[in-house]
Design a protein around this motif. Structure first.
Motif, PDB file in Angstrom:
ATOM      1  N   PRO A 191       3.536   6.344   3.458  1.00  0.00           N
ATOM      2  CA  PRO A 191       3.546   7.404   4.038  1.00  0.00           C
ATOM      3  C   PRO A 191       3.825   7.142   5.744  1.00  0.00           C
ATOM      4  O   PRO A 191       4.097   8.105   6.592  1.00  0.00           O
ATOM      5  CB  PRO A 191       2.141   8.100   3.655  1.00  0.00           C
ATOM      6  N   LEU A 192       3.123   6.166   6.473  1.00  0.00           N
ATOM      7  CA  LEU A 192       3.147   6.527   7.285  1.00  0.00           C
ATOM      8  C   LEU A 192       4.208   5.849   8.207  1.00  0.00           C
ATOM      9  O   LEU A 192       4.633   6.041   9.260  1.00  0.00           O
ATOM     10  CB  LEU A 192       1.423   5.429   8.491  1.00  0.00           C
ATOM     11  N   MET A 193       4.863   5.019   7.170  1.00  0.00           N
ATOM     12  CA  MET A 193       5.881   4.368   7.807  1.00  0.00           C
ATOM     13  C   MET A 193       7.314   5.691   7.624  1.00  0.00           C
ATOM     14  O   MET A 193       7.661   5.786   8.670  1.00  0.00           O
ATOM     15  CB  MET A 193       6.619   3.562   7.448  1.00  0.00           C
ATOM     16  N   ARG A 194       7.309   6.311   6.716  1.00  0.00           N
ATOM     17  CA  ARG A 194       8.270   7.212   6.379  1.00  0.00           C
ATOM     18  C   ARG A 194       8.025   8.959   7.717  1.00  0.00           C
ATOM     19  O   ARG A 194       9.090   9.122   7.965  1.00  0.00           O
ATOM     20  CB  ARG A 194       7.788   7.772   4.902  1.00  0.00           C
ATOM     21  N   LEU A 195       6.738   9.025   8.138  1.00  0.00           N
ATOM     22  CA  LEU A 195       6.169   9.820   8.896  1.00  0.00           C
ATOM     23  C   LEU A 195       7.267   9.538  10.088  1.00  0.00           C
ATOM     24  O   LEU A 195       7.772   9.873  10.877  1.00  0.00           O
ATOM     25  CB  LEU A 195       4.958   9.675   9.123  1.00  0.00           C
TER      26      LEU A 195
ATOM     27  N   ASN B 146       1.377  -1.111   0.140  1.00  0.00           N
ATOM     28  CA  ASN B 146       0.122  -0.437   0.134  1.00  0.00           C
ATOM     29  C   ASN B 146       0.679   1.243   0.091  1.00  0.00           C
ATOM     30  O   ASN B 146       1.520   1.303   1.124  1.00  0.00           O
ATOM     31  CB  ASN B 146      -0.266  -0.315   1.311  1.00  0.00           C
ATOM     32  N   GLN B 147       1.058   2.098  -1.266  1.00  0.00           N
ATOM     33  CA  GLN B 147       1.530   3.543  -1.079  1.00  0.00           C
ATOM     34  C   GLN B 147       0.186   4.232  -0.358  1.00  0.00           C
ATOM     35  O   GLN B 147       1.183   5.715  -0.386  1.00  0.00           O
ATOM     36  CB  GLN B 147       2.364   3.270  -2.805  1.00  0.00           C
ATOM     37  N   LEU B 148      -0.633   4.641  -0.614  1.00  0.00           N
ATOM     38  CA  LEU B 148      -1.528   5.860  -0.055  1.00  0.00           C
ATOM     39  C   LEU B 148      -1.375   6.152   1.276  1.00  0.00           C
ATOM     40  O   LEU B 148      -1.586   7.064   1.643  1.00  0.00           O
ATOM     41  CB  LEU B 148      -2.229   5.680  -0.512  1.00  0.00           C
TER      42      LEU B 148
END
Length: 282
Positions: free
Chosen positions: A227-231, A221-223
């Motif tokens: 982004p959550l893991m990057r955050l 999942n890229q949506l």
């Protein structure tokens, strides 16, 4: 039990909670978009036999012969899964865990369950749209229109897999056909207001103690997941908790401040809620 208590304590000591949810969360509540299962047969068996539809997702993007048939499918879907929904064991557990803390929810699920369960819509970003709204299928403008009330009437008056022609919605601007507000073609209208609220939440709690709770999101999942893991990687005080049945993926970059539960989402959330109450009594 110790791991549940550890997470419950981290949630209690956090400044804010960020929830991410996708298909796995919906499946745990009985809504399986991809399955040709008994539930699909009970709700859409006649559509399956008439049009060869094998899943809810396939039905959502089927080119029906008429608008009356298209909206019969849509209205049956929305009325069945959202019409009488007011919460579940999952959302009850989330409320217990979050308590009075600031929170935000970002989800690719469109059934509007978080809002219907009582969470503040200002704190929800349905990234791929919501069944509560409809839009022009040609996107002649970026207006959204409420759908629930009309869809309820459609369900009440559906007969032989069709709704009455007079209930078929038309775009107030161009007179064209309408669609539910969900991502699926180039006409989809992104919710820029909710996206800004999401960014505001992230900016507000930058460098604070954030618990990111991820529910039923696949590793590709890229949506939401990426982004959550990057955050979490960028926020030194963030904690990452992921729950997904049959698949846990955590990048090496954040594994030291992450927890993964491979199991039934409802069961894990219930245990976390119980641990939260126990921590509160200590």
């Amino acid at each position: 039990m110790k791991e549940y208590l550890d997470i419950a304590e981290k949630i209690r000591n956090s400044d804010a909670v960020l929830v991410g949810a996708s298909n796995g969360f919906s499946i745990s509540e009985g809504l399986h978009l991809f399955a040709d299962n008994q539930a699909f047969e009970e709700v859409f068996g006649d559509f399956k036999r008439k049009y060869g539809i094998r899943s809810i997702l396939q039905g959502c993007f089927t080119q029906f012969p008429s608008e009356e048939e298209k909206w019969a499918f849509y209205s049956r879907l929305v009325n069945h899964y959202s019409g009488n929904y007011s919460g579940s064991a999952n959302t009850d557990a989330l409320k217990k865990m979050i308590g009075n803390k600031p929170y935000f929810m970002v989800t690719s699920n469109g059934e509007n369950h978080f809002e219907l369960a009582g969470f503040d819509p200002v704190n929800i970003f349905e990234i791929e749209g919501s069944w509560k709204d409809m839009q022009c299928e040609n996107r002649c403008c970026d207006a959204l229109y409420p759908a629930f009330e009309l869809i309820k009437e459609m369900g009440e008056k559906e007969k032989d897999g069709k709704i009455p022609m007079q209930l078929v919605p038309k775009c107030p601007h161009c007179g064209g056909t309408m669609m539910l507000h969900w991502a699926g073609n180039n006409a989809f209208i992104p919710d820029t207001k909710a996206a800004k609220q999401f960014q505001k939440f992230i900016d507000t709690w930058h460098n604070k103690r954030i618990v990111v709770l991820e529910l039923g999101i696949g590793w590709r999942n890229q949506l939401i997941k990426e982004p959550l893991m990057r955050l979490v990687a960028q926020e030194q005080n963030a904690i990452y908790v992921t729950i997904n049945k049959g698949e846990i993926y955590i990048t090496d970059e954040i594994k030291e401040k992450s927890f993964g539960f491979d199991g039934d989402i409802t069961e894990v959330l219930q245990r976390l809620a119980e641990a939260n109450e126990r921590v509160g009594r200590i």
